[in-house]
Structures are given as C-alpha cells and as structure tokens.
Design a protein around this motif. Sequence first.
Motif: not given
Length: 210
Positions: A90-91, A93-94, A110-113, A115, A129-130
Amino acid sequence: MSTPRLPVGQVRIGGFGGPAGLARWIVDNGVDVVVDATHPFAEKISLSAAEACRATGVPLVRLQRPQWEEQPGDRWTHVSSMHEAAQRACRYGHVFLAIGRQQLAPFAQDPHALYVIRCVEEPSVELPSRHRILLSRGPFDLDSEKKLLIDNQIDVVVTKNSGGPTYNKLVAARELGVDVIVVDRPALPKGHSAIVATAKEAYDTCEALL
C-alpha cells in the motif's frame, strides 16, 4: 482451478475431512506410500498428509520444486505472510499482484494504489477499489513480462516464492529496477521420509520404499 488437467489413472477430487479422514482413506485403500505434490503454499493439506501418515505409519514423500533465489540486482523484500505483503504494497502507487486469486482479500482495504491482478480465473473475493484484472495462464516470456510492467507503470511486484516456470516476472523486475515483495514459503511439517525436487526422484524414492 475449476477445470484442472487430469493425469492418466484413477483420480479423486475433493477433501478428505482433515487428517483423520485422510488416514481412514489411506487405510481403506491400502496405500503404501503417500506423495505430497501440492503447491508449496498449500499448508493445510500438507499438514493433514503429515499427520495422517504419522498416524498410519505410511511413508510420506514430499515433491517440491526448488524455490526462487535472489540474484544480484534484485530488489526483493521478504515477508512471511500475505497480510504483511499488503501492508508494504500500500506504500506504492501501482502494484502488480502475481499471487493467484485466492489470497487477494488482504489488499482490498487499500483505497489508493492501483492493483493490476493477474490470475487464470475471475476472483471471487473482495478486491481493492482500484484494480485491473488480467485473465491469462502462464508461463510468460520475458518480453511480455517487461511490457506488462512498463505499460502498467508498475512500482512493485508481489509474488509468492512458488518456484517453477513463472520466473520471468522476477527477471523483468530486476532488469527494470522494480521492487519485489516476496512472500516466503511456509515451513514444511515434520515427518517426511524424503523431500525431492522432481517427479523422477519421487518415483525412484517410492520404488525404494516399497
């Protein structure tokens, strides 16, 4: 896998009901030697096999392909569980998840990266979510693995140290300077008569034990 490729001979599909059920099956079917050739991360069935063979006195042979070894230029971080892998992933971006479809849930929070998830069949667990699903079956050549990492702007690869022919993703990560989170193999249960690396060695070992 819902449609596995089956070997020639008698095949039994389904669970045994834990170590006690497997022990009964071994006795009822007059088994002389058990070969545990399951995936290196199939901890539950390997433990059941060890306990069942210990209870019945039947020799147990473990067929396990060699694990991948870190090479100069690799940027590996070793972790002991998928939850620890998720905490580290989760640290970034992709993230490229090359772990199959059954252990994706730890990454779902993890709502940010973003996957990128590669598996043979559509996942049936909660996902981040992403995410982007790639349905395909390996092995994959080096050029296609490098293209996947570049096209998806991958910062980190997450993989289990399964060994075997899907190694090119690790070579691609090395050549592109991409980090890799490696989930180390669980320890094998005790009680094996032998641990071998090839089917031929397993066959020869069974012959010697009979």
